[in-house]
Motif scaffolding. Structure first.
Motif, PDB file in Angstrom:
ATOM      1  N   LEU A  10      -6.961   6.649  -6.947  1.00  0.00           N
ATOM      2  CA  LEU A  10      -5.580   6.429  -7.385  1.00  0.00           C
ATOM      3  C   LEU A  10      -5.521   6.515  -8.900  1.00  0.00           C
ATOM      4  CD1 LEU A  10      -5.039   3.137  -5.331  1.00  0.00           C
ATOM      5  CD2 LEU A  10      -4.410   5.444  -4.599  1.00  0.00           C
ATOM      6  N   GLN A  48       5.209   2.114  -5.557  1.00  0.00           N
ATOM      7  CA  GLN A  48       4.798   0.917  -6.279  1.00  0.00           C
ATOM      8  C   GLN A  48       5.588   0.734  -7.577  1.00  0.00           C
ATOM      9  OE1 GLN A  48       0.725  -0.208  -8.022  1.00  0.00           O
ATOM     10  NE2 GLN A  48       0.627  -0.888  -5.895  1.00  0.00           N
ATOM     11  N   VAL A  72       2.239   5.073  -9.571  1.00  0.00           N
ATOM     12  CA  VAL A  72       0.940   5.253  -8.932  1.00  0.00           C
ATOM     13  C   VAL A  72       0.971   6.514  -8.091  1.00  0.00           C
ATOM     14  CG1 VAL A  72      -0.742   4.245  -7.329  1.00  0.00           C
ATOM     15  CG2 VAL A  72       0.548   2.760  -8.874  1.00  0.00           C
ATOM     16  N   THR A 108       0.812  -1.220   0.000  1.00  0.00           N
ATOM     17  CA  THR A 108       0.000   0.000   0.000  1.00  0.00           C
ATOM     18  C   THR A 108       0.844   1.268   0.000  1.00  0.00           C
ATOM     19  OG1 THR A 108      -0.215  -0.030   2.413  1.00  0.00           O
ATOM     20  CG2 THR A 108      -1.947  -1.148   1.125  1.00  0.00           C
ATOM     21  N   TRP A 133       1.791   3.415  -2.145  1.00  0.00           N
ATOM     22  CA  TRP A 133       1.458   3.749  -3.536  1.00  0.00           C
ATOM     23  C   TRP A 133       2.587   4.489  -4.233  1.00  0.00           C
ATOM     24  CZ3 TRP A 133      -2.190   0.545  -3.899  1.00  0.00           C
ATOM     25  CH2 TRP A 133      -3.222   0.445  -2.971  1.00  0.00           C
TER      26      TRP A 133
END
Length: 147
Positions: free
Chosen positions: A50, A27, A36, A22, A24
């Protein structure tokens, strides 16, 4: 309908795996060709939005998503709400004792462009699955480095 389910075992506790998957902003460190960013909400709750940009240089697409389920440290689900990528997806973190976990990544997508999209998936699907598997192996290394 396109159904993809892939798994990777990780030598890290479930809480570490959850924090890594998580994250982001980072990522792109493990997901092939993808960046992301959180564009609405806090990225840690239902309703957060997102954007994932996948591609190389100017060639690519943006996958717009909204978090529809947020149950740390176990599950996150999203609705893909863009023009090209539509459907649902998410991941589950399964604890395997104190120091091991399995990350299960899944997608249930509706191919765009009707029959042409279904035919295109028959050609591109195997490469997509290989890319996800490769990314998840990279994820395991990413998460284990954080443990």
């Amino acid at each position: 309908m396109i159904d993809v389910v892939e798994r990777v075992d990780v030598v890290a506790p479930a809480a570490v795996v959850w924090a890594a998957v998580t994250d982001w902003h980072n990522q792109g460190a493990w997901m092939l060709g993808t960046r992301v960013r959180v564009v609405g909400g806090d990225g840690r709750s239902v309703g957060s939005r997102l954007w994932a940009r996948t591609g190389v240089g100017p060639l690519g697409f943006t996958d717009r998503m909204e978090i529809t389920r947020w149950e740390p440290p176990v599950a996150c689900e999203v609705a893909h709400v863009g023009g090209l990528v539509r459907g649902t997806g998410g991941f589950r973190v399964e604890a395997r004792g104190v120091s091991r976990s399995t990350l299960v990544w899944w997608e249930r997508l509706t191919p765009p462009f009707g029959v042409a999209g279904n035919l295109a998936w028959k050609v591109t699907g195997p490469a997509f699955r290989l890319g996800v598997r490769h990314s998840l192996r990279r994820f395991a290394d990413f998460a284990e480095a954080r443990a």
